[in-house]
Design a protein around this motif. Structure first.
Motif, PDB file in Angstrom:
ATOM      1  N   GLY A 125      16.778   9.696 131.628  1.00 17.26           N
ATOM      2  CA  GLY A 125      15.396   9.304 131.394  1.00 17.26           C
ATOM      3  C   GLY A 125      14.407  10.041 132.276  1.00 17.26           C
ATOM      4  O   GLY A 125      13.271  10.281 131.888  1.00 17.26           O
ATOM      5  N   LYS A 126      14.851  10.419 133.454  1.00 17.90           N
ATOM      6  CA  LYS A 126      13.954  11.068 134.410  1.00 17.90           C
ATOM      7  C   LYS A 126      13.928  12.586 134.284  1.00 17.90           C
ATOM      8  O   LYS A 126      13.139  13.245 134.953  1.00 17.90           O
ATOM      9  N   SER A 127      14.870  13.143 133.498  1.00 21.19           N
ATOM     10  CA  SER A 127      15.064  14.588 133.574  1.00 21.19           C
ATOM     11  C   SER A 127      14.686  15.294 132.285  1.00 21.19           C
ATOM     12  O   SER A 127      15.001  14.826 131.193  1.00 21.19           O
ATOM     13  N   LYS A 128      14.055  16.458 132.465  1.00 21.93           N
ATOM     14  CA  LYS A 128      13.705  17.271 131.309  1.00 21.93           C
ATOM     15  C   LYS A 128      14.988  17.859 130.724  1.00 21.93           C
ATOM     16  O   LYS A 128      15.197  17.840 129.521  1.00 21.93           O
ATOM     17  N   LEU A 129      15.829  18.390 131.594  1.00 25.63           N
ATOM     18  CA  LEU A 129      17.106  18.954 131.151  1.00 25.63           C
ATOM     19  C   LEU A 129      18.250  18.245 131.842  1.00 25.63           C
ATOM     20  O   LEU A 129      18.183  17.989 133.048  1.00 25.63           O
ATOM     21  N   LEU A 130      19.283  17.952 131.071  1.00 21.46           N
ATOM     22  CA  LEU A 130      20.483  17.409 131.704  1.00 21.46           C
ATOM     23  C   LEU A 130      21.644  18.368 131.426  1.00 21.46           C
ATOM     24  O   LEU A 130      21.927  18.694 130.278  1.00 21.46           O
ATOM     25  N   GLU A 173      13.833   7.781 145.405  1.00 23.49           N
ATOM     26  CA  GLU A 173      14.146   8.890 144.502  1.00 23.49           C
ATOM     27  C   GLU A 173      12.925   9.264 143.672  1.00 23.49           C
ATOM     28  O   GLU A 173      12.197   8.388 143.216  1.00 23.49           O
ATOM     29  N   PRO A 174      12.712  10.568 143.471  1.00 22.48           N
ATOM     30  CA  PRO A 174      11.573  10.981 142.630  1.00 22.48           C
ATOM     31  C   PRO A 174      11.675  10.407 141.220  1.00 22.48           C
ATOM     32  O   PRO A 174      12.760  10.036 140.779  1.00 22.48           O
ATOM     33  N   ARG A 175      10.548  10.407 140.520  1.00 21.49           N
ATOM     34  CA  ARG A 175      10.537   9.832 139.173  1.00 21.49           C
ATOM     35  C   ARG A 175      10.804  10.869 138.083  1.00 21.49           C
ATOM     36  O   ARG A 175      10.949  10.526 136.929  1.00 21.49           O
ATOM     37  N   TYR A 176      10.802  12.143 138.516  1.00 22.80           N
ATOM     38  CA  TYR A 176      10.975  13.193 137.517  1.00 22.80           C
ATOM     39  C   TYR A 176      11.820  14.343 138.076  1.00 22.80           C
ATOM     40  O   TYR A 176      11.695  14.705 139.257  1.00 22.80           O
ATOM     41  N   PHE A 177      12.700  14.867 137.237  1.00 23.43           N
ATOM     42  CA  PHE A 177      13.442  16.078 137.599  1.00 23.43           C
ATOM     43  C   PHE A 177      13.303  17.099 136.470  1.00 23.43           C
ATOM     44  O   PHE A 177      13.328  16.736 135.290  1.00 23.43           O
ATOM     45  N   ASP A 178      13.191  18.348 136.863  1.00 24.68           N
ATOM     46  CA  ASP A 178      13.217  19.396 135.833  1.00 24.68           C
ATOM     47  C   ASP A 178      14.636  19.568 135.296  1.00 24.68           C
ATOM     48  O   ASP A 178      14.833  19.733 134.105  1.00 24.68           O
ATOM     49  N   ILE A 179      15.584  19.574 136.219  1.00 28.66           N
ATOM     50  CA  ILE A 179      16.982  19.713 135.802  1.00 28.66           C
ATOM     51  C   ILE A 179      17.852  18.711 136.562  1.00 28.66           C
ATOM     52  O   ILE A 179      17.722  18.567 137.778  1.00 28.66           O
ATOM     53  N   ALA A 180      18.724  18.041 135.834  1.00 29.80           N
ATOM     54  CA  ALA A 180      19.744  17.216 136.494  1.00 29.80           C
ATOM     55  C   ALA A 180      21.112  17.798 136.159  1.00 29.80           C
ATOM     56  O   ALA A 180      21.429  18.016 134.997  1.00 29.80           O
ATOM     57  N   PHE A 181      21.883  18.080 137.198  1.00 29.04           N
ATOM     58  CA  PHE A 181      23.274  18.485 137.009  1.00 29.04           C
ATOM     59  C   PHE A 181      24.125  17.240 137.222  1.00 29.04           C
ATOM     60  O   PHE A 181      24.027  16.599 138.274  1.00 29.04           O
ATOM     61  N   VAL A 182      24.935  16.909 136.246  1.00 29.30           N
ATOM     62  CA  VAL A 182      25.735  15.689 136.380  1.00 29.30           C
ATOM     63  C   VAL A 182      27.212  16.019 136.252  1.00 29.30           C
ATOM     64  O   VAL A 182      27.645  16.639 135.278  1.00 29.30           O
ATOM     65  N   GLU A 183      27.980  15.614 137.259  1.00 32.48           N
ATOM     66  CA  GLU A 183      29.428  15.778 137.184  1.00 32.48           C
ATOM     67  C   GLU A 183      30.089  14.404 137.111  1.00 32.48           C
ATOM     68  O   GLU A 183      29.486  13.386 137.434  1.00 32.48           O
ATOM     69  N   GLY A 184      31.336  14.382 136.663  1.00 33.66           N
ATOM     70  CA  GLY A 184      32.069  13.125 136.599  1.00 33.66           C
ATOM     71  C   GLY A 184      31.814  12.386 135.301  1.00 33.66           C
ATOM     72  O   GLY A 184      31.127  12.869 134.407  1.00 33.66           O
TER      73      GLY A 184
END
Lengths: 421, 258
Positions: free
Chosen positions: B82-87, B55-66
């Motif tokens: 921790g890895k994402s600029k925006l959650l 898995e990459p170490r950085y995300f610009d956006i993470a969409f999280v469901e659940g």
């Protein structure tokens, strides 16, 4: 290396989270087990104490890929509990909804989850790029399935309109007609996509097992019927629920299901093996062209079975849609006087048998709830398949072997969120 | 060179914690519109779609469901944060607690014993929306979320625009669409106190609003509850507010008002 340990932490491209572990000692597979990795939602427990009208809203939330079947199985079980008989027109509408769901679920699994295994594609974005035309077709066909659900249920993910005793809103005649006008095109798409799966080369793997599915004379049943097994047993839903063992392994978070101490298979391959004679003509043709000999004990053929069913489901919508338009429902619900009771229903989810059972008290609240999902039924059968298959793959390199393991798991189309509800 | 090639794509993660995963299927159901997003989004982590080795170490956006219902979920949520600029939390489970939050209002130890024989190894935590555990930058509510709204929001967020979901009740769209008012029919509809944006789809389906998008910020909840209690029992009202996890939010709002 005498002892080999295989561990896949996460199997991608399945619904929900699961891993897989296996131990191989000197070529002998000692253990092969799917491991679910979803938290405890306790849906059955949460339903106890709630009003009898609520499971129709709550149970679809078990699963985002097959909410329609949870919604309708719960409605049907509740009608059984309350002693409500619904008219044929309602059953026709429900069957059309279920056909729509089968199209969208199968099309997603076949094209986006399983097909990439055969093309050695890890990322679906590459599938989409390399097979642009086919992707478009798969999307259009899924869309037809979704719009069929929406026409009757108002929404595809978590339908709204079906309720105990009927519907909150009846479908618009013109909307149904429009769907039927589009159906011949959808049938063409389905056949085209099904042919892709007929042309694939499937691993040569067989293991005899027991197949279980609904059966009903003159039908390829999804909504109603007796439960039959390939060894010739026949049950009502109630008898089946009494007969099976639901068991939990001490370290797991899933109630698995066995019958007579044995694993069994449910789903498209079971339905095809037991009911293929009742498929619609175009689906029959696809089956014939597949050259699969029935009964097939090759679990990879679950993929072909789904492809055949995808065509069948479009034909079902064409047939039943016309039946409904010729004889539409006059009222949107039946009148009933509330009386508590114990009710059960078995339907065919895209992934196989689904059983809902409710006991409702005279105060209108649920006293007991039991739900058995297809993946909980077939997961132990998958373990057995994986155990044998791993033995057969012994000579392969470990990377190749793991890819094959993933491929077999995905051929089953497991839904771990259903399994762990 | 086209613009899309010179501009770097945003790295995106789509992550499901314990849930029905319905939000992912809503995305999928947008068909080509969803795939078109990949013109400016790189789906770097989307388990329904791809198998990644690392898995990459950085995300610009993470969409999280659940919701984080297990220890693994909780670790995963913190890792992704921790890895994402925006959650961005998507769907009722992530935004409100959703259906599983019903657990908080019953004896969950009894409930787990009702479902499972062996329970010692199972985490049976209190269910919380994501924002109570990690910093959440944006929320898209709904059970499930509305697909068109999702597409709109993603396109805006890409440009750095975070429009607040309008503080308009579900009734607004219900009336615009000329649907029958179920409240007038005596049905326990939460439309007047619930954040709209769903095109009043439940009302279209002939069903009352049950509040899956969460309560509006400034709304008189007490009055509405009194109104509902004319037709339904206290138990019924209580269950209704528990269904998608809005009961605690409403209590919290009322505390603030006082």
């Amino acid at each position: 290396m005498a002892i080999q340990h295989i561990q896949i932490d996460h199997v991608a491209k399945i619904e929900g989270h699961a891993g897989f572990i296996a131990d191989i000692v000197k070529g002998d597979v000692k253990k092969a087990q799917m491991q679910t990795k979803v938290g405890a939602r306790l849906i059955e427990g949460l339903i106890v104490g709630r009003h009898y009208t609520e499971p129709a809203t709550i149970t679809p939330r078990i699963c985002g890929i097959c909410p329609v079947i949870h919604n309708l199985t719960s409605v049907k079980a509740m009608e059984d509990a309350l002693g409500i008989e619904v008219p044929e027109e309602f059953k026709v509408l429900r069957k059309i909804m279920l056909a729509g769901q089968q199209i969208q679920s199968h099309a997603l699994h076949l094209f986006f989850l399983s097909l990439p295994d055969f093309l050695h594609i890890k990322n679906d974005i590459n599938l989409v790029k390399s097979y642009e035309k086919e992707t478009k077709k798969a999307i259009l066909l899924r869309d037809f399935g979704n719009r069929t659900i929406e026409a009757i249920g108002a929404r595809a993910v978590h339908p709204i309109s079906s309720k105990v005793g009927g519907f909150k809103r009846l479908p618009d005649k013109y909307e149904l007609k429009r769907l039927l006008d589009e159906a011949p095109r959808a049938l063409k798409l389905a056949k085209h996509l099904a042919n892709i799966f007929n042309d694939l080369s499937y691993p040569n793997f067989t293991r005899e097992t027991e197949f279980i599915a609904l059966q009903k004379e003159g039908e390829y049943p999804i909504y109603e019927g007796d439960l039959v097994t390939s060894s010739g047993k026949k049950f009502t839903a109630r008898e089946f629920a009494d007969e099976v063992d639901e068991f939990q392994n001490p370290d797991e978070l899933i109630n698995r299901v066995k019958l007579d101490g044995q694993t069994f298979m449910v789903g498209a391959i079971s339905r095809l093996n037991l009911n293929h004679q009742n498929l619609y003509p175009e689906a029959q043709k696809i089956l014939k062209e597949s050259q699969v000999q029935l009964p097939t004990y090759n679990s990879f053929h679950n993929i072909i079975a789904q492809a055949v069913e995808m065509v069948h489901a479009v034909e079902e919508i064409m047939t039943l849609g016309q039946v409904y338009l010729n004889n539409p429902a006059k009222e949107r619900k039946v009148k009933y006087k509330f009386k508590g009771g114990d009710g059960i229903a078995a339907c065919e989810a895209p992934r196989g048998l689904l059983v809902h059972n409710y006991e409702v008290g005279d105060d209108e609240y649920v006293k007991n709830c039991r739900i058995m999902t297809p993946t909980a039924m077939f997961l132990t059968n998958l373990d057995e398949d994986l155990k044998q298959y791993l033995g057969e793959l012994y000579e392969k390199r470990s990377k190749q072997r793991e890819d094959k393991v993933r491929m077999l798991i995905r051929a089953y189309d497991p839904c771990i969120t259903c399994a762990t509800h | 060179m086209s613009n899309t090639k010179t501009k770097k794509k945003l790295k995106v993660a789509i992550v499901a914690l314990t849930s029905c995963e319905g939000e992912q299927f809503v995305m999928f159901d947008q068909g080509e519109e969803f795939l078109k997003l990949t013109e400016f989004l790189e789906l770097s982590e989307f388990k329904l779609f791809e198998e990644v080795e690392a898995e990459p170490r950085y995300f610009d956006i993470a969409f999280v469901e659940g919701g984080p219902l297990s220890k693994e979920d909780l670790e995963r949520l913190k890792e992704i944060r921790g890895k994402s600029k925006l959650l961005i939390a998507i769907g009722s489970c992530a935004v409100l607690g959703g259906i599983p939050e019903m657990k908080n209002y019953v004896n969950k130890d009894e409930k787990i014993k009702y479902v499972y024989q062996y329970t010692k190894h199972i985490n049976n935590v209190e269910v919380k929306p994501l924002r109570e555990i990690v910093k959440v930058d944006y929320e898209i509510p709904g059970c499930p979320m509305d697909g068109k709204e999702f597409l709109r929001i993603v396109k805006a967020v890409r440009k750095g625009v975070f429009n607040k979901i309008p503080e308009r009740p579900v009734c607004f769209e219900c009336q615009t669409n000329n649907y029958k008012c179920l409240l007038l029919d005596g049905k326990p509809c939460l439309g007047p106190i619930t954040k709209g944006g769903c095109d009043a789809v439940c009302l279209y389906g002939g069903y009352q609003c049950e509040g899956c998008r969460g309560p509006l910020d400034n709304v008189n909840l007490e009055n509405h509850q009194k109104l509902l209690l004319k037709n339904i029992s206290k138990r019924h009202l209580s269950h209704l507010l528990e269904l998608y996890g809005i009961k605690d939010d409403i209590l919290e709002n009322q505390r603030k008002e006082k």
